[in-house]
Scaffold this motif. Structure first.
Motif, PDB file in Angstrom:
ATOM      1  N   ILE A  66      11.503  26.362  51.166  1.00 52.48           N
ATOM      2  CA  ILE A  66      12.002  27.307  52.156  1.00 52.48           C
ATOM      3  C   ILE A  66      13.517  27.392  51.993  1.00 52.48           C
ATOM      4  CG2 ILE A  66      12.179  27.852  54.613  1.00 52.48           C
ATOM      5  CD1 ILE A  66       9.317  27.985  53.492  1.00 52.48           C
ATOM      6  N   PHE A  93      10.130  30.260  48.125  1.00 48.05           N
ATOM      7  CA  PHE A  93      10.171  30.342  46.664  1.00 48.05           C
ATOM      8  C   PHE A  93       9.514  29.083  46.105  1.00 48.05           C
ATOM      9  CE2 PHE A  93      13.646  27.289  45.977  1.00 48.05           C
ATOM     10  CZ  PHE A  93      14.287  27.313  47.203  1.00 48.05           C
ATOM     11  N   GLU A 119      21.328  20.199  46.971  1.00 48.92           N
ATOM     12  CA  GLU A 119      20.826  20.626  48.287  1.00 48.92           C
ATOM     13  C   GLU A 119      19.921  19.512  48.817  1.00 48.92           C
ATOM     14  OE1 GLU A 119      18.929  24.442  48.396  1.00 48.92           O
ATOM     15  OE2 GLU A 119      20.728  25.537  47.759  1.00 48.92           O
ATOM     16  N   GLU A 121      17.391  17.689  51.204  1.00 44.57           N
ATOM     17  CA  GLU A 121      16.373  18.276  52.079  1.00 44.57           C
ATOM     18  C   GLU A 121      15.295  17.247  52.469  1.00 44.57           C
ATOM     19  OE1 GLU A 121      14.912  22.051  50.737  1.00 44.57           O
ATOM     20  OE2 GLU A 121      16.875  22.641  49.935  1.00 44.57           O
ATOM     21  N   ASP A 150      17.064  19.878  46.189  1.00 42.89           N
ATOM     22  CA  ASP A 150      16.737  21.215  45.649  1.00 42.89           C
ATOM     23  C   ASP A 150      17.916  21.671  44.783  1.00 42.89           C
ATOM     24  OD1 ASP A 150      15.893  23.808  45.173  1.00 42.89           O
ATOM     25  OD2 ASP A 150      16.378  24.513  47.203  1.00 42.89           O
ATOM     26  N   LYS A 167      16.623  27.796  40.159  1.00 43.40           N
ATOM     27  CA  LYS A 167      16.017  26.683  40.893  1.00 43.40           C
ATOM     28  C   LYS A 167      15.065  25.850  40.033  1.00 43.40           C
ATOM     29  CE  LYS A 167      17.232  27.717  45.324  1.00 43.40           C
ATOM     30  NZ  LYS A 167      17.875  26.754  46.269  1.00 43.40           N
ATOM     31  N   GLY A 233      14.384  23.131  53.315  1.00 45.66           N
ATOM     32  CA  GLY A 233      15.666  23.822  53.409  1.00 45.66           C
ATOM     33  C   GLY A 233      16.804  22.834  53.551  1.00 45.66           C
ATOM     34  N   THR A 234      18.019  23.331  53.319  1.00 43.34           N
ATOM     35  CA  THR A 234      19.173  22.429  53.281  1.00 43.34           C
ATOM     36  C   THR A 234      20.214  22.831  54.317  1.00 43.34           C
ATOM     37  OG1 THR A 234      20.553  21.230  51.679  1.00 43.34           O
ATOM     38  CG2 THR A 234      20.694  23.632  51.619  1.00 43.34           C
TER      39      THR A 234
HETATM   40 MG    MG Z   1      17.037  24.486  49.201  1.00 49.08          MG
END
Ligand code: MG
Length: 264
Positions: A66, A93, A119, A121, A150, A167, A233-234
């Motif tokens: 996310i 993604f 990142e 997470e 990430d 990524k 998410g970060t």
């Molecule tokens: Mg991320």
């Protein structure tokens, strides 16, 4: 319960991690026969954690991520990526399974990729096949939680429009150090340090889409399988990595995922 996957004398197995991570040398691992999700049977042996090589605690088929899930990170990314969808749908993604590495494995910076960011997470590890979950039943399909990085080739993410390359490089998904199965993920501190300098410091209570909502959304269009990983998410503070750095992602209640950074 903390479940690690590790290599020892050429064999790969799982084990329960016991002891206090804050006491040097206190951690031990009790190896298991079989897969810990299905038929965990302790062998009766207990060995120092320092005597084994930790691996990524799971080998996911799907690594679903996310993006733009903390407001402070959305603000710092203005100009690099567009803001969250006006429809309110989470940004989702995939990272390839081949991007996964374990604790202490090197993150390899691709030659000519430009800026590559950390990142830190919280990652969710799935325990049961999951499709069409609701926020109410989602957590019953969670095996546990681990820390993730990430890693993102920021310039490629921006120039490509699609995020797959930026990524998806090999080594761009460190996971670990183990899976914590007894954890409430609603309000955990998530930190990232580079060379012992604090870069990111957030709390999961600030997720724009929390873990149950994220799992319900993802499984509205795809099946998540046991061992799959969801990166949530970060928070703000992402920044570049350089060869020679050591990057550490720490999630409260889980532990610290540490990786050196090298040139590929
Ligand atoms: Mg991320």
């Amino acid at each position: 319960m903390r479940i690690a996957r590790f290599a020892r004398s050429g064999d790969i197995s799982f084990g329960f991690v016991q002891g206090d991570p804050d006491v040097p040398g206190d951690l031990v691992v009790a190896p298991l026969t079989g897969h810990p999700l299905f038929d965990p049977t302790p062998t009766g042996e207990v060995v120092p954690l320092s005597s084994v090589r930790l691996l990524a605690p799971t080998q996911p088929i799907n690594v679903v991520c996310i993006g733009k899930n903390y407001a402070d990170h959305v603000r710092e990314m203005a100009g690099t990526t567009s803001g969250p969808s006006e429809s309110g749908v989470p940004t989702v993604f995939l990272k390839p399974a081949t991007s996964v590495i374990g604790p202490d494995d090197p993150i390899r910076l691709p030659v000519g990729a430009g800026r590559v960011d950390h990142e830190g997470e919280l990652a969710v590890v799935i325990g049961k096949p999951a499709r069409d979950l609701t926020p109410e039943n989602a957590l019953a399909h969670v095996w546990g939680y681990t820390a993730a990085n990430d890693v993102t080739a920021r310039d490629q993410q921006k120039s490509d429009g699609q995020w797959t390359r930026g990524k998806g490089h090999d080594t761009f998904c460190p996971l670990g150090p183990w899976i914590e199965t007894d954890l409430d993920a609603a309000d955990l501190r998530v930190r990232c340090e580079v060379d012992e300098v604090l870069r990111q410091d957030g709390r999961t209570r600030d997720l724009l889409h929390d873990v149950p909502a994220v799992l319900a959304f993802i499984t509205s269009f795809m099946t998540l399988l046991p061992g799959d990983v969801v990166l949530t998410g970060t928070p703000a503070g992402v920044g570049p990595l350089e060869p020679g750095n050591v990057v550490e992602v720490s999630v409260e209640g889980i532990g610290t995922l540490r990786n050196p950074v090298v040139s590929r």
